[in-house]
Enzyme design. Structure first.
Site, PDB file in Angstrom:
ATOM      1  N   ASP A  28      -3.526  -2.028  -6.190  1.00 50.22           N
ATOM      2  CA  ASP A  28      -4.574  -2.432  -5.479  1.00 50.22           C
ATOM      3  C   ASP A  28      -4.690  -2.605  -5.758  1.00 50.22           C
ATOM      4  O   ASP A  28      -6.219  -2.120  -4.792  1.00 50.22           O
ATOM      5  CB  ASP A  28      -3.983  -1.275  -4.364  1.00 50.22           C
ATOM      6  CG  ASP A  28      -4.315  -1.507  -2.272  1.00 50.22           C
ATOM      7  OD1 ASP A  28      -4.661  -2.545  -2.764  1.00 50.22           O
ATOM      8  OD2 ASP A  28      -4.353  -0.546  -1.898  1.00 50.22           O
ATOM      9  N   ARG A  33       0.824  -1.189   0.177  1.00 48.89           N
ATOM     10  CA  ARG A  33       0.296  -0.169   0.328  1.00 48.89           C
ATOM     11  C   ARG A  33       1.139   0.732  -0.185  1.00 48.89           C
ATOM     12  O   ARG A  33       1.158   2.153   1.145  1.00 48.89           O
ATOM     13  CB  ARG A  33      -1.136   0.632   1.315  1.00 48.89           C
ATOM     14  CG  ARG A  33      -1.875  -0.622   1.140  1.00 48.89           C
ATOM     15  CD  ARG A  33      -3.044  -0.630   1.725  1.00 48.89           C
ATOM     16  NE  ARG A  33      -4.577  -1.947   2.126  1.00 48.89           N
ATOM     17  CZ  ARG A  33      -5.231  -1.945   2.382  1.00 48.89           C
ATOM     18  NH1 ARG A  33      -5.389  -1.421   4.315  1.00 48.89           N
ATOM     19  NH2 ARG A  33      -5.957  -2.399   1.862  1.00 48.89           N
ATOM     20  N   TYR A  48      -2.329  -1.939   8.053  1.00 40.95           N
ATOM     21  CA  TYR A  48      -3.425  -2.120   8.759  1.00 40.95           C
ATOM     22  C   TYR A  48      -3.514  -2.270   9.233  1.00 40.95           C
ATOM     23  O   TYR A  48      -2.454  -2.018  10.700  1.00 40.95           O
ATOM     24  CB  TYR A  48      -3.010  -4.266   7.827  1.00 40.95           C
ATOM     25  CG  TYR A  48      -3.367  -4.148   6.784  1.00 40.95           C
ATOM     26  CD1 TYR A  48      -4.468  -4.470   5.862  1.00 40.95           C
ATOM     27  CD2 TYR A  48      -1.694  -4.169   5.831  1.00 40.95           C
ATOM     28  CE1 TYR A  48      -4.342  -4.350   4.577  1.00 40.95           C
ATOM     29  CE2 TYR A  48      -1.585  -4.263   4.171  1.00 40.95           C
ATOM     30  CZ  TYR A  48      -3.114  -4.134   3.479  1.00 40.95           C
ATOM     31  OH  TYR A  48      -2.675  -4.997   2.353  1.00 40.95           O
ATOM     32  N   SER A  67      -7.554  -3.264  -2.619  1.00 41.16           N
ATOM     33  CA  SER A  67      -8.693  -1.846  -1.717  1.00 41.16           C
ATOM     34  C   SER A  67      -9.740  -1.583  -2.523  1.00 41.16           C
ATOM     35  O   SER A  67     -10.897  -1.612  -1.946  1.00 41.16           O
ATOM     36  CB  SER A  67      -7.845  -0.215  -1.531  1.00 41.16           C
ATOM     37  OG  SER A  67      -6.745  -0.568  -1.035  1.00 41.16           O
ATOM     38  N   GLN A  89      -0.657   2.788  -5.596  1.00 41.65           N
ATOM     39  CA  GLN A  89      -2.113   2.578  -4.957  1.00 41.65           C
ATOM     40  C   GLN A  89      -3.009   2.284  -6.641  1.00 41.65           C
ATOM     41  O   GLN A  89      -4.179   1.565  -6.140  1.00 41.65           O
ATOM     42  CB  GLN A  89      -2.131   3.983  -5.649  1.00 41.65           C
ATOM     43  CG  GLN A  89      -3.946   4.102  -4.974  1.00 41.65           C
ATOM     44  CD  GLN A  89      -3.925   5.849  -3.809  1.00 41.65           C
ATOM     45  OE1 GLN A  89      -3.301   6.880  -5.076  1.00 41.65           O
ATOM     46  NE2 GLN A  89      -4.303   5.961  -3.251  1.00 41.65           N
TER      47      GLN A  89
END
Length: 378
Positions: free
Chosen positions: A130, A122, A228, A133, A127
């Site tokens: 990802d 992350r 996380y 996400s 991004q």
């Protein structure tokens, strides 16, 4: 470079790893795309759509896999499919590496370079790749819709000649990507929303979406470098459950989205807490595939306990497969184009394991397990 996209073998999986929009983009960059017949039916794309985008539709799955340079899937492959992959091929999928030691060993022995999409870091640069996400955001949305379908109440306050209807009370446990999207969706539907997370840093985000942040003192917590939540001790879990019990008892809907990366999800709602909830209440467990946050939850089942419905729908992003596939495909395409061989202008992956992204997500390469976290997991 032949990129193969095979149909998913995981029961109930409705997503696909590559949609026609991104097929066309990769073909324009020099890739040869082969897709298995019927690949996109469940997410709104027929074989003609793929053909028009420049892909070749194949019916012989084994032959496709054997000839593939790159294999794209949403879920991890079956072991029998791994036997058809050639040494040097690159597999890109959600491999569930911490829970799939047999698969990871088989990939290493087969000489396959495997990229586990869960392991993409992350970071700002990663991004756009990802997958966790993007899919978690959709899961949060789908969880609220699933709860709305099971509750006997409407979400918003309504003033009518027959009286005033109070808004439903929604309690969301875990304010990561999924939890925040669940908050936003429940608020848009008119609910009164409360949320809790062990990471105090997310309080501002919860409040910015119009929800109340429930404060429970469980001692020092925090988050990992990847953002996380850290695993709690048994004592911290006890304090957390005690603090949540009252809020759960007063809520019409509880959505749990608490997961610890690479580990079993913590049990947050015990049988005693469920028994204290009112009949007609609904609980949706977003962590069911990693063990579940709710005691007694079962994957792909709705269990009724003393009038309380416990919804354990697995793969909630699969409830919205059109957009889930679109987002997954965009993430995977971003990963491919980030690491294609720009010197030769050919779509050939350059797996430089010194790269910070690849160092994190490549789990097997050159006949061995190269990711230290996976290699040292008992």
């Amino acid at each position: 470079m032949t990129v193969v996209v095979s149909k998913e073998t995981h029961a109930g999986e409705t997503r696909t790893a590559l949609v026609p929009e991104h097929v066309a983009k990769l073909v324009a960059q020099g890739a040869r795309i082969e897709v298995e017949a019927g690949l996109g039916i469940s997410c709104g794309h027929d074989d003609v759509d793929y053909t028009r985008a420049g892909a070749t539709v194949r019916t012989d799955r084994a032959a496709m896999l054997t000839a593939a340079d790159i294999i794209l899937q949403v879920r991890k492959p079956a072991l029998e499919d791994v036997k058809n992959l050639r040494a040097g091929a690159v597999l890109i999928a959600l491999l569930d590496p911490f829970q799939s030691p047999e698969l990871i060993s088989a990939l290493a022995q087969q000489g396959v370079s495997a990229i586990s999409l869960e392991m993409v870091p992350r970071s700002t640069r990663a991004q756009k790749m990802d997958v966790l996400s993007s899919q978690a955001s959709l899961a949060g949305y789908a969880a609220v819709i699933a709860a709305a379908a099971e509750t006997g109440k409407i979400f918003p306050m309504m003033m009518t000649p027959a009286g005033t209807i109070k808004p439903v009370k929604v309690f969301i446990i875990g304010a990561g990507v999924a939890g925040l999207q669940a908050i936003a969706t429940a608020k848009r539907l008119g609910a009164k929303v409360e949320a809790f997370d062990t990471r105090p840093v997310v309080e501002e985000q919860v409040k910015s979406l119009g929800a109340k942040f429930v404060k429970i003192d469980v001692g020092e917590t925090g988050q990992t470098e990847g953002g996380y939540a850290r695993a709690l001790t048994d004592e911290q879990l006890r304090l957390q459950r005690e603090g949540m019990a009252r809020v759960c008892a007063e809520s019409d809907i509880v959505i749990t989205a608490a997961q610890v990366f690479g580990r079993r999800a913590p049990v947050l709602l015990t049988s005693e807490m469920l028994d204290a909830m009112r009949p007609g209440s609904v609980v949706v467990d977003l962590a069911v595939e990693s063990g579940g946050n709710v005691e007694g939850v079962a994957a792909d089942q709705i269990i009724e306990r003393k009038g309380v419905k416990i919804v354990g729908t697995a793969s909630l992003p699969g409830r919205v497969p059109v957009h889930a596939s679109q987002m997954f495909s965009s993430n995977v395409t971003a990963l491919l184009t980030e690491f294609w061989d720009k010197e030769t202008q050919a779509l050939k992956l350059k797996l430089n394991l010194d790269d910070d992204i690849l160092k994190s997500c490549v789990v097997t390469h050159g006949g061995r397990i190269v990711n230290e976290k996976i290699a040292t997991t008992p």
